[in-house]
Write an enzyme that holds these catalytic residues in place. Structure first.
Site, mmCIF file in Angstrom:
data_model
loop_
_atom_site.group_PDB
_atom_site.id
_atom_site.type_symbol
_atom_site.label_atom_id
_atom_site.label_comp_id
_atom_site.label_asym_id
_atom_site.label_seq_id
_atom_site.Cartn_x
_atom_site.Cartn_y
_atom_site.Cartn_z
ATOM 1 N N THR A 1 -26.449 19.040 -64.892
ATOM 2 C CA THR A 1 -26.723 20.187 -65.758
ATOM 3 C C THR A 1 -27.993 20.870 -65.270
ATOM 4 O OG1 THR A 1 -25.628 19.205 -67.664
ATOM 5 C CG2 THR A 1 -27.187 20.962 -68.119
ATOM 6 N N PHE B 1 -31.077 23.184 -66.165
ATOM 7 C CA PHE B 1 -31.900 23.573 -67.309
ATOM 8 C C PHE B 1 -32.890 24.655 -66.881
ATOM 9 C CE2 PHE B 1 -30.411 19.376 -68.395
ATOM 10 C CZ PHE B 1 -30.218 19.412 -69.773
#
Lengths: 284, 284
Positions: free
Chosen positions: A182, A184
């Site tokens: 992921t 960020f």
């Protein structure tokens, strides 16, 4: 600017979710272990916390390499006036976490955020008796199970969540695909452009004319500037017209980047620089 | 091919949701009133129904002009081998629907699909005492309220759902934005290219080389072919690489379109034509 934390010198950061969440892990990777986290229920509250001066930074997930973009956060980047100052790619490893002392055989129901549940399809195909239940947060699911002594429940969440709530890891690395990352973004009220920044994010809308998207990308290609991501989102009230979010490799101080953005302004109806920051290694 | 319906000559079509849903309205707009609908719980079941020969067509929403793409359906277009044969743009008008005889003042809770709830923010800001509850379907919410005699509940759904379940419209047109359209795609097992088809959809992946997205769009721009939509989705297991879904105006029989697709095949790793069909009027 008022800071929530008791800890002096701690950087304050708003995240969505509970202690031990993947967002908190990303915040620590970017800001160090001594941070004062404000835990928010929604992404909107995460943006508001920095915009209203309650914290120094907001941290949001923007994209997962399996599930795709977190579209809501693209929309909020335009609605609020925050700027991207850093990025981080985090390896996501899901664990099955239950009450201490509980055995896997006792578990009947698994609680987690819907995206985390979706990322463990093979696990659920193997253990067909397990029921899935959606929750608003991965680490919040661990919290719920531990605080309420739910011995027939397990959560899917991070190792950090298991440690924070003193849960027991019943099974490790249960995600379908190990290439689960992921990205960020760390947000601030001001644009900060350090010398080592080599990635820039912009958002623009196009005049509704043939070939306008092609022309907008040509401003980068003609100057050998690499795009790393393009995302489109609808413009509310203008059916089938879009905002384009583009990330490219370059620093705002470079002449070719300045020229590209001047050129882009000729083609676009609306153009905003969202940030200029160091590109993170692709695999964290 | 087995068809579910009792009605002879009725075209069979799978949709997600219950009778009276927006999908059923779109199916009727495309196929006429005499259709045999198969009502599915998930989009995956909608795709499977046609692929397994249970129905002639599947109908899916692909994009809403306020909420954005239905990303799950983009992913399913690549996972299944169905082809787009028609499209329709449907004006979405949300109504507040309750039990017959119930007054608006009695309502405490509003049930609907999360996207429909999100599209009525101004309504909820005006009536702050109303609690929102998520359901898997708009018309399914009406069904639940009527069948269970829930006098303190109302649903947000279409006029068709109110009529089908004999619910009462308590308030009409409660959506925030009147420019609320959903684009639906009709799918079949085979590519069908009529002479009046003027829109083509393709999906491709790019070699991971600088400027490859720009080059892929240049095959259209160099031949004055207009793009109407570009969407990107992650490739599972290949972090930060994407599949691109592109819609453009043109018929597969045109020489410039054939040339553009041959040119595109030189640049792409993977390329598939998803369909060639008549473009729908933008406002339904």
């Amino acid at each position: 600017m008022p800071v929530e934390s008791e800890t002096q010198n701690a950087v304050s950061v708003a995240i969505q979710g509970e202690p031990g969440s993947y967002s908190e892990e990303a915040a620590q990777a970017l800001l160090g272990a001594v941070i004062a986290c404000r835990y928010c229920r929604t992404f909107e509250e995460v943006f508001q916390a920095t915009e209203q001066g309650q914290v120094q930074h907001s941290l949001i997930p923007i994209e997962n390499s399996l599930a795709g973009s977190i579209y809501k956060n693209y929309d909020l980047l335009t609605r609020y006036r925050l700027r991207i100052v850093r990025e981080a790619n985090l390896l996501i490893q899901h664990h099955l976490i239950g009450m201490p002392g509980v055995k896997f055989e006792q578990i009947t129901t698994v609680l987690s955020h819907p995206v985390a549940l979706d990322q463990c399809e093979k696990f659920f195909a193997r253990f067909r008796h397990l029921e899935r239940k959606s929750a608003y947060d991965t680490s919040g699911s661990v919290k719920e199970i531990i605080e309420n002594g739910m011995t027939e429940y397990a959560a899917i969440a991070s190792r950090g969540a298991a440690e924070y709530y003193h849960g027991q890891i019943l099974m490790s690395g249960i995600q379908d695909n190990d290439e689960n990352f992921t990205r960020f973004l760390l947000l601030s009220t001001q644009l900060e452009v350090s010398d080592c920044a080599n990635k820039t994010s912009v958002v623009f809308s196009l005049a509704n004319a043939p070939g306008s998207l092609f022309k907008s990308l040509s401003v980068f290609a003609l100057r050998d500037i690499d795009l790393t991501k393009i995302e489109s989102r609808p413009i509310p009230g203008r059916p089938w017209e879009y905002l384009f979010y583009v990330d490219f490799l370059g620093n705002l101080g470079e002449v070719r980047v300045k020229n590209a953005l001047n050129h882009l302004a000729e083609i676009t109806e609306f153009l905003e620089v969202l940030g200029c920051y160091p590109a993170a290694p692709p695999r964290g």
